[in-house]
Design a protein around this motif. Structure first.
Motif, PDB file in Angstrom:
ATOM      1  N   TRP A   4       1.274   7.625   1.332  1.00 48.62           N
ATOM      2  CA  TRP A   4       1.212   6.495   2.255  1.00 48.62           C
ATOM      3  C   TRP A   4       0.680   5.252   1.544  1.00 48.62           C
ATOM      4  O   TRP A   4      -0.138   5.352   0.611  1.00 48.62           O
ATOM      5  CB  TRP A   4       0.283   6.811   3.436  1.00 48.62           C
ATOM      6  CG  TRP A   4       0.826   7.850   4.351  1.00 48.62           C
ATOM      7  CD1 TRP A   4       1.534   7.659   5.499  1.00 48.62           C
ATOM      8  CD2 TRP A   4       0.682   9.276   4.230  1.00 48.62           C
ATOM      9  NE1 TRP A   4       1.858   8.858   6.086  1.00 48.62           N
ATOM     10  CE2 TRP A   4       1.341   9.873   5.321  1.00 48.62           C
ATOM     11  CE3 TRP A   4       0.064  10.099   3.291  1.00 48.62           C
ATOM     12  CZ2 TRP A   4       1.406  11.247   5.512  1.00 48.62           C
ATOM     13  CZ3 TRP A   4       0.121  11.471   3.470  1.00 48.62           C
ATOM     14  CH2 TRP A   4       0.786  12.048   4.569  1.00 48.62           C
ATOM     15  N   LYS A   5       1.136   4.080   2.002  1.00 54.94           N
ATOM     16  CA  LYS A   5       0.561   2.803   1.587  1.00 54.94           C
ATOM     17  C   LYS A   5      -0.542   2.456   2.562  1.00 54.94           C
ATOM     18  O   LYS A   5      -0.347   2.519   3.778  1.00 54.94           O
ATOM     19  CB  LYS A   5       1.635   1.712   1.593  1.00 54.94           C
ATOM     20  CG  LYS A   5       1.156   0.366   1.074  1.00 54.94           C
ATOM     21  CD  LYS A   5       2.311  -0.628   1.025  1.00 54.94           C
ATOM     22  CE  LYS A   5       1.863  -1.979   0.473  1.00 54.94           C
ATOM     23  NZ  LYS A   5       2.995  -2.937   0.412  1.00 54.94           N
ATOM     24  N   GLY A   6      -1.705   2.110   2.024  1.00 57.65           N
ATOM     25  CA  GLY A   6      -2.853   1.894   2.879  1.00 57.65           C
ATOM     26  C   GLY A   6      -3.155   0.428   3.163  1.00 57.65           C
ATOM     27  O   GLY A   6      -2.658  -0.482   2.479  1.00 57.65           O
ATOM     28  N   LYS A   7      -3.994   0.214   4.154  1.00 57.36           N
ATOM     29  CA  LYS A   7      -4.469  -1.129   4.510  1.00 57.36           C
ATOM     30  C   LYS A   7      -5.792  -1.456   3.823  1.00 57.36           C
ATOM     31  O   LYS A   7      -6.277  -2.591   3.915  1.00 57.36           O
ATOM     32  CB  LYS A   7      -4.659  -1.236   6.025  1.00 57.36           C
ATOM     33  CG  LYS A   7      -3.400  -1.042   6.845  1.00 57.36           C
ATOM     34  CD  LYS A   7      -3.726  -1.110   8.334  1.00 57.36           C
ATOM     35  CE  LYS A   7      -2.490  -0.897   9.189  1.00 57.36           C
ATOM     36  NZ  LYS A   7      -2.820  -0.901  10.645  1.00 57.36           N
ATOM     37  N   VAL A   8      -6.369  -0.470   3.171  1.00 57.73           N
ATOM     38  CA  VAL A   8      -7.660  -0.651   2.505  1.00 57.73           C
ATOM     39  C   VAL A   8      -7.506  -0.260   1.038  1.00 57.73           C
ATOM     40  O   VAL A   8      -6.593   0.483   0.681  1.00 57.73           O
ATOM     41  CB  VAL A   8      -8.763   0.201   3.176  1.00 57.73           C
ATOM     42  CG1 VAL A   8      -8.958  -0.223   4.627  1.00 57.73           C
ATOM     43  CG2 VAL A   8      -8.412   1.690   3.098  1.00 57.73           C
ATOM     44  N   PRO A   9      -8.386  -0.746   0.179  1.00 57.38           N
ATOM     45  CA  PRO A   9      -8.276  -0.411  -1.239  1.00 57.38           C
ATOM     46  C   PRO A   9      -8.422   1.095  -1.483  1.00 57.38           C
ATOM     47  O   PRO A   9      -9.170   1.784  -0.790  1.00 57.38           O
ATOM     48  CB  PRO A   9      -9.426  -1.187  -1.879  1.00 57.38           C
ATOM     49  CG  PRO A   9      -9.721  -2.294  -0.929  1.00 57.38           C
ATOM     50  CD  PRO A   9      -9.458  -1.726   0.435  1.00 57.38           C
TER      51      PRO A   9
END
Length: 539
Positions: free
Chosen positions: A301-306
């Motif tokens: 998954w691509k995340g919204k947080v580092p």
């Protein structure tokens, strides 16, 4: 030529233990033949450096399996260690013993001395667990096992919370009272350095005068006097040499090279050997057969947080973590990529967990030529949840192609060749999305990258895991243990059926695969095997 009490082929997870145990008294002479070289390399000793050794021919056999229809025709990469410590010097260091039921099943199959109550003392004697000793854990052993609970990435804690919301219990120790549940993986490191079998056992023992280790020594065949093994022929620096054994030859070359060496020496399937003009010393149809391996896949998954991508990808991040590692032996480079994980059942009716989980706080979707892109992850914040099957019913084989000892053998995994394996993997990948749908993870997801939201039907999910699955590097059982020569290669004392002076002691003797990573059980096999050798020669 020189004669030794024992000649050991291979310095890997089991061979290193054997060398230390058999030479400990000082009364027995031991020779270890290792085809590879030294383990004194930076990327071997640095835990996360196995991304660099994944394709490195200096330390890796770099085998390539046959194209496999079960894997959509892909020919899988099979890294195996070619250096002191064997694959324990290039693996992911996750310290999992296997389930209690695994070893009880070994014993029930006609292998006395291999039940859980028998192997537990060996496991405890092997390890020095940072978390402390208890009913299941050992202290003061040579293998240091690091407890990473205070060091994990914050995303790993989100994974643990989400998995519990999906129905899995928290498990503080997968090698303790039970295996099922999710938790933080303990790893075989010490003070930020890899704790391979070579570092734990072989290197300290090499100070003994009665132990000799030859590197760059490629075993080409076992020497026989009639039906008794009396030595090993090997090539070193362009010369053919021989080493004789006064007591035993012990093959500890691993699940690929052990059956290969036996077959090259005339021990194996009679039809195969005859077709290659290799004189048959002992016909054993199961040498190289019954190959079992764990197949794994990641969902990303691509995340919204580092994630760790943002620190391991840029040059300044590499400099930062590199400096931290060099000065303090801490940080991401001192750990495995698999910080969290667990074990679960794809069906409540399963008698025990049949799937293993892996959580990685970074992603490696974009390939990188010449290395596993662990140290150069994707340029966007990504993370993965992976899994592998614990007890697949599919069986493959490893067979030599010719009488040339330097030709790589033919590796045929035969993955996902049974309906049971396909069905349980289908249920398992659906469960990955169930974990990701729980609030602790769902709230930080930007999008699913692999396999992607369009892959939803059973047919598409199956096609995807066939296309993207691959070995998780746990091959076993190619010289399996058992009382019946028609079904096994070695007896419960690890002696090759029908021959004398010859044993196989490594993961190839596992009667069946275990639930989890196989390195700890391979080391235990070396420990137990050494006990058996010493017991048999003290009578």
């Amino acid at each position: 030529m020189q004669t030794y009490d024992f000649v050991i082929v291979g310095s890997g997870s089991a061979g290193s233990v054997l060398a230390e145990r058999l030479s400990a008294s000082g009364r027995l002479s031991v020779l270890v033949l290792e085809a590879g070289g030294s383990d004194r390399r930076f990327y071997v000793q640095m835990p996360l450096g196995y991304g660099k050794t994944f394709f490195d021919p200096a330390v890796n056999w770099n085998y390539r399996a046959e194209p496999d229809s079960g894997l959509a025709g892909n020919a899988d990469h099979w890294p195996r260690g070619k250096l002191l410590g064997g694959s324990s010097s290039i693996n992911a260091m996750v310290w999992i013993r296997g389930a209690r039921e695994d070893f009880d099943a070994w014993e029930a199959a006609g292998n006395p001395g291999w039940g859980y109550r028998d192997v537990l003392p060996a496991f405890k004697a092997i390890e020095h667990n940072q978390a402390g000793a208890d009913e299941w854990r050992g202290q003061d052993g040579p293998v240091h096992v690091t407890d990473n609970r205070e060091k994990i990435h914050p995303l790993t804690r989100r994974y643990l919370a989400a998995a519990q919301m999906a129905g899995l219990p928290l498990n503080e120790d997968f090698n303790g009272a039970r295996q099922e549940g999710v938790g933080v993986y303990q790893i075989s490191t010490r003070n930020g350095r890899r704790m391979s079998a070579a570092r734990a056992f072989l290197l300290p023992a090499m100070r003994r005068k009665n132990l000799r280790v030859e590197t760059g020594a490629h075993a080409t065949r076992i020497l026989f006097d009639g039906r008794r093994a009396v030595g090993v022929e090997y090539r070193q620096n362009g010369e053919t040499k021989r080493a004789l054994s006064g007591r035993e030859v012990i093959v500890s070359a691993g699940s690929v090279n052990s059956p290969q060496l036996l077959q090259l020496s005339g021990v194996g399937p009679a039809e195969l050997l005859a077709g290659l003009d290799i004189p048959v010393v002992q016909a054993l149809e199961n040498v190289g057969r019954n190959l079992q391996d764990h197949q794994g896949i990641n969902y990303t998954w691509k995340g919204k947080v580092p994630t760790l991508n943002q620190i391991l990808r840029p040059w300044w991040g590499k400099a930062l973590v590199g400096t931290r590692y060099l000065l303090m032996r801490t940080g991401p480079l001192s750990m495995s990529m698999n910080q969290g994980g667990g074990f679960f059942r794809t069906d409540p009716d399963q008698p025990r967990p049949n799937m293993q989980l892996y959580f990685q706080a970074f992603s490696t979707v974009i390939p990188r030529s010449g290395e596993r892109p662990i140290l150069s992850p994707d340029p966007w914040p990504g993370f993965s949840i992976g899994l592998s099957n614990c007890r697949p019913s599919s069986r493959g084989e490893i067979m030599i192609r010719s009488a040339d000892p330097f030709a790589a053998p033919r590796i045929s995994p035969n993955a996902y060749s049974t309906n049971e394996d396909v069905s349980e993997m289908l249920d398992a990948v659906k469960f990955l999305r169930r974990i990701a749908a729980q609030p602790p993870i769902a709230e930080i997801i930007e999008e699913e990258v692999l396999p992607g939201p369009s892959i939803t039907s059973d047919a598409d999910l199956i096609q995807d895991f066939r296309k993207r699955s691959g070995t998780v590097y746990h091959p076993v059982s190619t010289c399996r243990m058992g009382p019946d020569p028609a079904r096994a290669v070695v007896d419960p004392r690890l002696r090759v059926h029908g021959l004398s002076g010859l044993r196989v002691i490594d993961a190839s003797i596992f009667p069946d695969n275990i639930a989890g990573n196989t390195n700890a059980a391979s080391i235990m096999t070396g420990w137990k095997g050494a006990q058996m050798v010493l017991e048999d020669w003290s009578q």
